[in-house]
Design a protein around this motif. Structure first.
Motif, mmCIF file in Angstrom:
data_model
loop_
_atom_site.group_PDB
_atom_site.id
_atom_site.type_symbol
_atom_site.label_atom_id
_atom_site.label_comp_id
_atom_site.label_asym_id
_atom_site.label_seq_id
_atom_site.Cartn_x
_atom_site.Cartn_y
_atom_site.Cartn_z
ATOM 1 N N UNK A 299 0.839 -1.200 0.000
ATOM 2 C CA UNK A 299 0.000 0.000 0.000
ATOM 3 C C UNK A 299 0.875 1.251 0.000
ATOM 4 N N UNK A 300 1.942 1.226 0.811
ATOM 5 C CA UNK A 300 2.846 2.382 0.905
ATOM 6 C C UNK A 300 3.575 2.586 -0.427
ATOM 7 N N UNK A 301 3.984 1.475 -1.039
ATOM 8 C CA UNK A 301 4.685 1.578 -2.323
ATOM 9 C C UNK A 301 3.750 2.206 -3.359
ATOM 10 N N UNK A 302 2.494 1.743 -3.351
ATOM 11 C CA UNK A 302 1.518 2.286 -4.305
ATOM 12 C C UNK A 302 1.348 3.789 -4.083
ATOM 13 N N UNK A 303 1.316 4.178 -2.817
ATOM 14 C CA UNK A 303 1.132 5.599 -2.518
ATOM 15 C C UNK A 303 2.318 6.418 -3.033
ATOM 16 N N UNK A 304 3.521 5.879 -2.841
ATOM 17 C CA UNK A 304 4.720 6.586 -3.326
ATOM 18 C C UNK A 304 4.716 6.672 -4.853
ATOM 19 N N UNK A 305 4.249 5.596 -5.487
ATOM 20 C CA UNK A 305 4.198 5.617 -6.959
ATOM 21 C C UNK A 305 3.209 6.687 -7.419
ATOM 22 N N UNK A 306 2.115 6.823 -6.696
ATOM 23 C CA UNK A 306 1.131 7.854 -7.061
ATOM 24 C C UNK A 306 1.731 9.239 -6.852
ATOM 25 N N UNK A 307 2.448 9.409 -5.734
ATOM 26 C CA UNK A 307 3.042 10.731 -5.447
ATOM 27 C C UNK A 307 4.135 11.097 -6.441
#
Ligand SMILES: Nc1ncnc2c1ncn2[C@@H]1O[C@H](COP(=O)(O)OP(=O)(O)OP(=O)(O)O)[C@@H](O)[C@H]1O
Length: 400
Positions: A299-307
């Motif tokens: 989930x955190x990785x996905x958030x960083x990819x979005x950012x």
């Protein structure tokens, strides 16, 4: 490795993987990189049998045993040291059991890469390597077989040099120059386009799934694509794209997979290109913003990819030529059924080359450093440092 063969190590390794998978099916902790497809393959594999092709073992060197296997072609191969390992199996160096003498009287020493897996996903590798026969960025599939004694399927391919992670680590400063990275970018993009052109998606584009030809060969500057264990056909028999499925499940590697994989969406060609983009950011000397996160922190990785698309875009693209912004924008615009504009990306990369005065024929970083090959041999392929095939086998450390 004391008194056991590299081949037995594969068996043990495959056994461990199977145990953890079976554990996962029972409800133990699940390894996030394991695909559902592979879980079911393990179950199937465990209940099927096949005729034995084991030809016996020979003792060589200090308590080293070489196993010999017989391929479907009838040729017999010596399994030597491990040169790579992944989630489901191992890749060994191998030679023909009995070298065929040349007219000169000297034995012809051919070397191979032998990939062994307990999974039937090796059949998918066979399918892809058959489909890509004649394409310039793919290994030749030379033989295949099943080792009943060790219960592993294996394929025999031409032996390559370092993967891109290892190649980068052979360079003194441990990062590629812009000139080398951009040309690797063009080659890897071409490899992906070739794979797509025969109807397959990789779903696992990452630096360790590309390797150079051997340093000692004429192919030392050619990039080859590896590992089709989780590849998928995206077209039907008539060549028409398959419709998008409701859910794609989890396939790939957290660090490089597309945002759509995090959302459990079905993958298409654009997702391979998004992974290619993340790989390029790394090869250009940048650091993926999520590199410090564990692969389980999806989930955190996905958030960083979005950012990396908005607030952190500048930091994300800091080390990339300015043209990369346009490439990311284009990939993000493409949907499931878009035909990726490969030519558009080549054009942008070529523009970078023109602006930076990079020529296709410039030497690559590993060609400029005369001891890069030696460093690779020392760290990864000790036996190859000696005359081709002449050295005794030994266990070598291989970085993933
Ligand atoms: N033909 C080859 N010649 C030389 N080295 C190879 C060859 N094929 C694979 N390797 C080495 O073995 C490593 C692992 O190979 P591969 O990715 O095919 O295995 P895998 O078990 O499917 O890996 P993963 O689970 O990480 O996807 C590669 O990164 C590469 O270094």
């Amino acid at each position: 490795m004391p008194s056991c063969s590299a081949w037995s190590a594969t068996k043990r390794f495959c056994g461990q993987v199977r145990d953890s998978l079976l554990g996962a099916l029972r409800g133990d902790a699940v390894d996030d990189e394991v695909s559902e497809q592979n879980c079911s393959n393990v179950m199937t594999r465990a209940t099927t049998g096949a005729p034995s092709t084991v030809e016996g073992g020979t003792s060589v060197g200090r308590s080293q045993v070489i196993t010999v296997v017989k391929g479907n072609s009838g040729k017999r191969y010596k399994i030597l040291e491990v040169i790579g390992k992944g989630g489901f199996g191992m890749v060994h160096r191998g030679t023909l059991d009995i070298e065929e003498p040349l007219e000169s009287g000297f034995p012809r020493v051919e070397q191979f890469a032998i990939k062994a897996e307990q999974e039937s996903s090796i059949h998918l590798e066979i399918e892809v390597l058959t489909a890509t026969r004649g394409k310039i960025h793919f290994c030749q599939l030379l033989d295949s077989g099943f080792d009943d004694y060790c219960n592993v399927h294996y394929i025999v391919m031409n032996l390559l040099g370092p993967n891109l992670v290892q190649a980068r680590n052979c360079i003194c400063r441990r990062s590629f120059s812009l000139s080398t990275a951009i040309r690797i970018g063009i080659q890897t993009l071409h490899a992906i386009e070739e794979l797509h052109s025969v109807g397959f998606l990789s779903r696992d584009v990452k630096p360790s799934n590309f390797a150079l030809g051997r340093f000692s060969s004429e192919q030392r500057c050619r990039v080859f694509m590896l590992d089709f264990g989780i590849a998928r056909r995206y077209v039907d028999d008539g060549g028409d794209p398959l419709p998008q499925r409701d859910s794609g499940g989890w396939r790939g590697t957290s660090r490089y997979c597309s945002l759509r994989v995090h959302q459990k969406l079905d993958q298409s060609r654009r997702d391979d290109l998004e992974s290619w983009f993340y790989m390029m950011v790394e090869l250009l000397g940048g650091r993926l913003l999520w590199v410090y996160l564990r692969r389980t922190q999806k989930a955190e990785i996905a958030e960083m990819k979005a950012r990396a698309r908005d607030v952190h875009r500048k930091a994300f693209l800091e080390r990339c030529p300015k043209e990369f912004d346009v490439i990311l924008e284009a990939i993000d615009r493409w949907g499931f059924s878009s035909d990726p504009d490969y030519d558009g990306i080549y054009l942008v990369l070529t523009r970078v080359m023109q602006r930076q005065k990079i020529d296709f024929h410039d030497p690559y970083d590993w060609e400029l450093e005369s001891d890069a090959a030696l460093r690779f041999d020392r760290e990864h392929r000790a036996p190859l440092a000696a005359k081709d095939g002449g050295a005794p086998p030994s266990q070598s450390h291989v970085e993933q």
